[in-house]
Write a protein that holds these residues in place. Structure first.
Motif, mmCIF file in Angstrom:
data_model
loop_
_atom_site.group_PDB
_atom_site.id
_atom_site.type_symbol
_atom_site.label_atom_id
_atom_site.label_comp_id
_atom_site.label_asym_id
_atom_site.label_seq_id
_atom_site.Cartn_x
_atom_site.Cartn_y
_atom_site.Cartn_z
ATOM 1 N N ALA A 21 47.961 18.001 56.276
ATOM 2 C CA ALA A 21 48.889 19.105 55.971
ATOM 3 C C ALA A 21 48.118 20.415 55.827
ATOM 4 C CB ALA A 21 49.647 18.794 54.685
ATOM 5 N N GLU A 22 46.942 20.338 55.241
ATOM 6 C CA GLU A 22 46.153 21.558 55.018
ATOM 7 C C GLU A 22 45.761 22.199 56.346
ATOM 8 O OE1 GLU A 22 43.011 20.267 52.393
ATOM 9 O OE2 GLU A 22 44.442 19.693 50.834
ATOM 10 N N VAL A 23 45.357 21.369 57.315
ATOM 11 C CA VAL A 23 45.000 21.889 58.647
ATOM 12 C C VAL A 23 46.230 22.511 59.308
ATOM 13 C CG1 VAL A 23 44.288 21.187 60.974
ATOM 14 C CG2 VAL A 23 43.056 20.314 58.976
ATOM 15 N N ALA A 24 47.362 21.829 59.158
ATOM 16 C CA ALA A 24 48.584 22.321 59.806
ATOM 17 C C ALA A 24 49.052 23.658 59.217
ATOM 18 C CB ALA A 24 49.690 21.275 59.676
ATOM 19 N N LEU A 25 48.657 23.944 57.982
ATOM 20 C CA LEU A 25 49.108 25.181 57.320
ATOM 21 C C LEU A 25 48.135 26.349 57.518
ATOM 22 C CD1 LEU A 25 50.209 23.561 53.938
ATOM 23 C CD2 LEU A 25 51.747 24.740 55.521
ATOM 24 N N THR A 26 46.848 26.036 57.510
ATOM 25 C CA THR A 26 45.849 27.113 57.416
ATOM 26 C C THR A 26 45.815 27.954 58.698
ATOM 27 O OG1 THR A 26 44.575 25.681 55.966
ATOM 28 C CG2 THR A 26 43.431 27.597 56.867
ATOM 29 N N GLY A 27 45.895 29.261 58.479
ATOM 30 C CA GLY A 27 45.869 30.202 59.605
ATOM 31 C C GLY A 27 47.226 30.416 60.247
ATOM 32 N N ALA A 60 54.514 18.963 56.857
ATOM 33 C CA ALA A 60 55.114 17.752 56.284
ATOM 34 C C ALA A 60 55.050 16.598 57.291
ATOM 35 C CB ALA A 60 56.556 18.036 55.872
ATOM 36 N N GLU A 61 55.317 16.904 58.552
ATOM 37 C CA GLU A 61 55.221 15.851 59.584
ATOM 38 C C GLU A 61 53.795 15.317 59.637
ATOM 39 O OE1 GLU A 61 57.608 14.503 61.287
ATOM 40 O OE2 GLU A 61 59.201 15.844 60.625
ATOM 41 N N ALA A 62 52.824 16.218 59.579
ATOM 42 C CA ALA A 62 51.418 15.796 59.645
ATOM 43 C C ALA A 62 51.048 14.941 58.437
ATOM 44 C CB ALA A 62 50.517 17.029 59.720
ATOM 45 N N ALA A 63 51.532 15.335 57.259
ATOM 46 C CA ALA A 63 51.183 14.609 56.025
ATOM 47 C C ALA A 63 51.717 13.185 56.037
ATOM 48 C CB ALA A 63 51.730 15.354 54.809
ATOM 49 N N LEU A 64 52.870 12.982 56.656
ATOM 50 C CA LEU A 64 53.515 11.648 56.613
ATOM 51 C C LEU A 64 53.362 10.887 57.933
ATOM 52 C CD1 LEU A 64 54.935 10.664 54.020
ATOM 53 C CD2 LEU A 64 54.804 13.153 54.094
ATOM 54 N N ARG A 65 52.541 11.407 58.852
ATOM 55 C CA ARG A 65 52.418 10.781 60.180
ATOM 56 C C ARG A 65 52.011 9.310 60.081
ATOM 57 N NH1 ARG A 65 49.547 14.762 63.134
ATOM 58 N NH2 ARG A 65 51.591 15.722 63.291
ATOM 59 N N ASP A 66 51.137 8.973 59.165
ATOM 60 C CA ASP A 66 50.641 7.593 59.069
ATOM 61 C C ASP A 66 51.425 6.734 58.082
ATOM 62 O OD1 ASP A 66 48.659 8.136 60.906
ATOM 63 O OD2 ASP A 66 47.230 8.801 59.362
ATOM 64 N N ALA A 67 52.558 7.247 57.613
ATOM 65 C CA ALA A 67 53.317 6.489 56.608
ATOM 66 C C ALA A 67 53.856 5.189 57.197
ATOM 67 C CB ALA A 67 54.476 7.346 56.093
#
Ligand SMILES: Cc1cc2nc3c(=O)[nH]c(=O)nc-3n(C[C@H](O)[C@H](O)[C@H](O)COP(=O)(O)OP(=O)(O)OC[C@H]3O[C@@H](n4cnc5c(N)ncnc54)[C@H](O)[C@@H]3O)c2cc1C
Ligand code: SF4
Length: 333
Positions: A281-287, A299-306
């Protein structure tokens, strides 16, 4: 039969030496330190924890919250959760931590619970707390009935075929996002553990929840200097508004300049087998621009491996919405 012993300040080293005779620092330890007792005494009443010796560390001089020379904060392991949440510097510079603690348990429990004990609180998985049931965490090799049983509140991130229990702490989710470190004193001397390394994934040893070795006493938790101007929020979603554990939660520390996110530290609660920092999620947000589309991508990135269990698929979308809402709210504040 349990022996209780008060540890005087001068006897800290002796207490560590006594505890180091324990075969393990984990589930099944013969010797346990006693903080507020809100986890340990509960579990002893249920016969889930059966230490032969309990060392009461409440008199140790580990109850201070002190500024560090680099501008951070050093928190003694015996500091009560209420005192930490209501400390002026914590409220001002680390508000996500204050918010997370105040959304946990009840005022009475927070008045008793210590920082060290909170780090080591146990899962609320119903099978773990019932000695009539099998449970790999309580009795290694006995099985995990939760996988085919009641798992609505259990983990969707970090689980294994041996255990799917959720780490229940709110405070630890904030500490993960704040990049805390844990100071430990053991029979071999002191050591410092990065917060992200402190809790272990269950793998095939779910009885082993942290990197602590026999005899190791948590003495402090240290927070690095706050990020100037960062916006912070802890959002907790649960079945009722108080006195309930998280189904999903999000700790958010964001830096924003000219509408763009220049720094992000994100951790999730209620969904992971440990307090769940999300570098994805941090990578997806930064910049990126601080707007809805970015938040949804994070959010999609954070839960991708759920990986959901039979009863908790809903947590995937709930955790995504929790994170998006937290990001939107903190951005608008
Ligand atoms: C009804 C109820 C509701 C709750 N709701 C929430 C909630 O919503 N959110 C949440 O986050 N928490 C919740 N909690 C959990 C609560 O936050 C923990 O029980 C508490 O933080 C544990 O702290 P303690 O000092 O009482 O730990 P203790 O019970 O004293 O100790 C817990 C464990 O830590 C070990 N220990 C303690 N201190 C040290 C140390 N310095 N070094 C090494 N080992 C140590 C003990 O040996 C023991 O194994 C709830 C608890 C209850 C009973
Ligand atoms: S999820 Fe973990 S704690 Fe719960 S029954 Fe399975 S092994 Fe035990």
């Amino acid at each position: 039969m349990h022996t209780f012993q008060f540890i005087r300040p001068a006897d800290q080293a002796a207490a560590i030496s006594t505890a180091s005779q324990s075969k393990t620092a984990q589930q099944g330890a013969d010797v346990r330190f006693l903080g507020g007792g809100t986890t340990l005494i509960d579990l002893m009443k249920l016969n889930v924890e059966t230490p032969s010796r309990v060392l009461d560390i409440n008199r140790l001089p580990l109850d201070k919250i002190e500024a560090t020379s680099d501008g951070g904060v050093k928190i003694g392991a015996m500091v009560r959760n209420s005192d930490l949440a209501n400390h002026a510097k914590v409220q001002h510079d680390y508000s996500v931590l204050s918010q997370a603690i105040l959304q946990g348990a009840s005022a009475q429990i927070r008045n008793m619970a210590t920082v060290g004990g909170n780090l080591l609180q146990r899962t609320r998985c119903v099978y773990f707390r019932d000695t009539a049931m099998a449970c790999n965490k309580r009795e290694p090799g006995s099985g995990c009935p939760a996988i085919t049983g009641h798992n609505r509140t259990l983990a969707i991130l970090g689980a294994s075929d041996h255990c799917i229990a959720t780490n229940p702490s709110d405070m630890c989710v904030a500490l993960a996002a704040l990049e805390a470190t844990v100071q430990v004193q053991g029979p071999k001397g002191p050591r410092t553990v990065a917060f992200s390394d402190f809790h272990l994934l269950p793998g095939n040893t779910p009885n082993r929840e942290t990197v602590l070795e026999s005899g190791e006493l948590i003495t402090h938790v240290t927070l690095p200097p706050p990020t100037a101007g960062s916006k912070q929020l802890y959002l907790k979603l649960r079945d009722r508004a108080s006195y309930e554990f998280a189904l999903a939660s999000a700790a958010v520390v964001l830096s924003i300049a000219s509408g763009n996110i220049t720094g992000a530290r994100i951790a999730l609660g209620g969904v992971g087998t440990k307090p769940w920092r999300s570098p994805e999620a941090e990578v997806a947000l930064t910049g990126k621009p601080a707007r809805e589309e970015t938040f949804r991508q994070a959010a999609e990135a954070a839960l991708r491996d759920a990986k959901p269990q039979s009863e908790n698929k809903f947590k995937i979308e709930l955790a995504k919405r929790c994170l998006v809402h937290a990001l939107r709210t903190v951005t608008e504040s």
